[in-house]
Motif scaffolding. Structure first.
Motif, short mmCIF file in Angstrom:
data_model
loop_
_atom_site.label_atom_id
_atom_site.label_comp_id
_atom_site.label_asym_id
_atom_site.label_seq_id
_atom_site.Cartn_x
_atom_site.Cartn_y
_atom_site.Cartn_z
N GLU A 79 0.83 -1.21 0.00
CA GLU A 79 0.00 0.00 0.00
C GLU A 79 0.87 1.26 0.00
O GLU A 79 0.58 2.22 -0.70
CB GLU A 79 -0.93 0.01 1.22
N GLN A 80 1.93 1.22 0.80
CA GLN A 80 2.82 2.38 0.87
C GLN A 80 3.44 2.67 -0.50
O GLN A 80 3.57 3.82 -0.91
CB GLN A 80 3.92 2.14 1.92
N ARG A 81 3.77 1.59 -1.21
CA ARG A 81 4.37 1.77 -2.54
C ARG A 81 3.37 2.42 -3.50
O ARG A 81 3.73 3.28 -4.29
CB ARG A 81 4.84 0.41 -3.09
N ILE A 82 2.10 2.01 -3.41
CA ILE A 82 1.06 2.61 -4.26
C ILE A 82 0.89 4.09 -3.90
O ILE A 82 0.84 4.96 -4.77
CB ILE A 82 -0.29 1.86 -4.08
N LEU A 83 0.88 4.38 -2.59
CA LEU A 83 0.71 5.77 -2.16
C LEU A 83 1.89 6.64 -2.61
O LEU A 83 1.70 7.76 -3.06
CB LEU A 83 0.54 5.84 -0.63
N ASP A 84 3.10 6.06 -2.51
CA ASP A 84 4.30 6.81 -2.89
C ASP A 84 4.34 7.11 -4.39
O ASP A 84 4.91 8.11 -4.81
CB ASP A 84 5.56 6.04 -2.49
N SER A 85 3.74 6.23 -5.19
CA SER A 85 3.82 6.44 -6.65
C SER A 85 2.50 6.98 -7.22
O SER A 85 2.25 6.87 -8.42
CB SER A 85 4.20 5.13 -7.34
N LEU B 131 -7.20 6.51 0.78
CA LEU B 131 -8.16 5.45 0.41
C LEU B 131 -8.50 5.56 -1.09
O LEU B 131 -8.55 4.56 -1.80
CB LEU B 131 -9.41 5.63 1.27
N ALA B 132 -8.73 6.78 -1.55
CA ALA B 132 -9.08 7.02 -2.96
C ALA B 132 -7.92 6.61 -3.88
O ALA B 132 -8.13 6.07 -4.97
CB ALA B 132 -9.46 8.48 -3.17
N THR B 133 -6.69 6.86 -3.44
CA THR B 133 -5.51 6.46 -4.23
C THR B 133 -5.42 4.94 -4.34
O THR B 133 -5.21 4.40 -5.43
CB THR B 133 -4.23 7.02 -3.55
N LEU B 134 -5.63 4.25 -3.22
CA LEU B 134 -5.60 2.78 -3.22
C LEU B 134 -6.77 2.22 -4.03
O LEU B 134 -6.65 1.23 -4.75
CB LEU B 134 -5.65 2.24 -1.78
#
Ligand SMILES: [Zn+2]
Length: 251
Positions: A10-16, A48-51
């Motif tokens: 999840e952190q990787r998705i948020l970071d990118s 949440l919207a990013t994920l």
């Protein structure tokens, strides 16, 4: 349920993320009902919207172009009901299809004699069991204006309802909730709604218990005071279910 692996993923998705906090803030400012959220809640909603966008595919039908503004608006409003739950509540399906306006949908109903009736209807949205959410952008873009109507919340609440089978107005409840009380309140107030016109509530909610739950959820997030005034017990069980208090009740 949460493992280190998931947190890392999840952190990787948020970071990118393709959108910055400022992009999300700008998108949120166009949705009036998000005005009640504090800074922490907004930050959580943006994550949440990013994920959500990483997990779902949004495609246009009939040549409709999916712009960043469309993606942001759908993601923010879809994630509002699960703000204090989790993205797990939207697991098991991935497609969101957006039509430019209301669209014609072929319908098949089976009556009590087992006869199948085919027909067609103009729709502004629908949610399929384990399948896609379909929305009309013409209707979705006017959602969130605090007028009591919100096709995005409506269809995504059907998805919550469908987590334990066909939509029937009875979603999986929180562990501290009493299912008997939910059924009693929903059944009693649905019957009342069928026989009394309530201003500010879409009459479509009288169709069946699933539509009643979806329509009243729209009111819960859009114009909560109307729900408190009309059906205070439903407001109270929705506060427990969504884990949110869109408005404190009058003392
Ligand atoms: Zn519906």
């Amino acid at each position: 349920m949460f493992s280190m692996t998931k947190d890392w993923r999840e952190q990787r998705i948020l970071d990118s993320s393709e959108f910055t906090h400022a992009d999300w803030l700008q998108a949120a400012q166009r949705i009036v009902i998000l005005g009640r959220l504090n800074e922490d809640e907004l930050t959580r909603l943006f994550e949440l919207a990013t994920l959500f966008l990483a997990d779902k595919s949004i495609t246009g039908a009939q040549g409709f172009e999916i712009t960043d503004a469309v993606k942001q608006s759908i993601a923010l409003q879809a994630c509002l009901p699960i703000l204090n739950l989790s993205l797990e509540w939207y697991a098991g399906w991935s497609a969101i299809i957006i039509y430019p306006g209301s669209y014609k949908s072929e319908t098949t109903t089976v009556d009590e004699l087992g006869i199948v009736h085919e027909g067609s209807q103009h729709r502004s949205g629908e949610a399929w069991l384990r399948g896609p959410v379909i929305l009309s952008w013409k209707d979705a873009k006017h959602s969130g204006e605090r007028d009591g109507h919100n096709v995005v919340i409506h269809e995504f609440v059907h998805k919550l309802d469908m987590l334990n089978g066909r939509a029937n107005g009875f979603p999986p409840l929180q562990p501290d909730m009493d299912p008997v009380r939910w059924t009693e309140i929903m059944t009693r107030d649905f019957e009342d709604f069928q026989s009394h016109h309530k201003s500010g509530f879409d009459r479509y909610g009288a169709t069946n218990p699933a539509e009643f739950f979806a329509v009243l959820s729209e009111v819960f997030f859009e114009t909560p005071q109307k729900l408190i005034d009309a059906y205070p017990d439903i407001y109270e069980i929705m506060v427990k279910f969504f884990r949110q208090t869109p408005l404190e009740p009058r003392p």
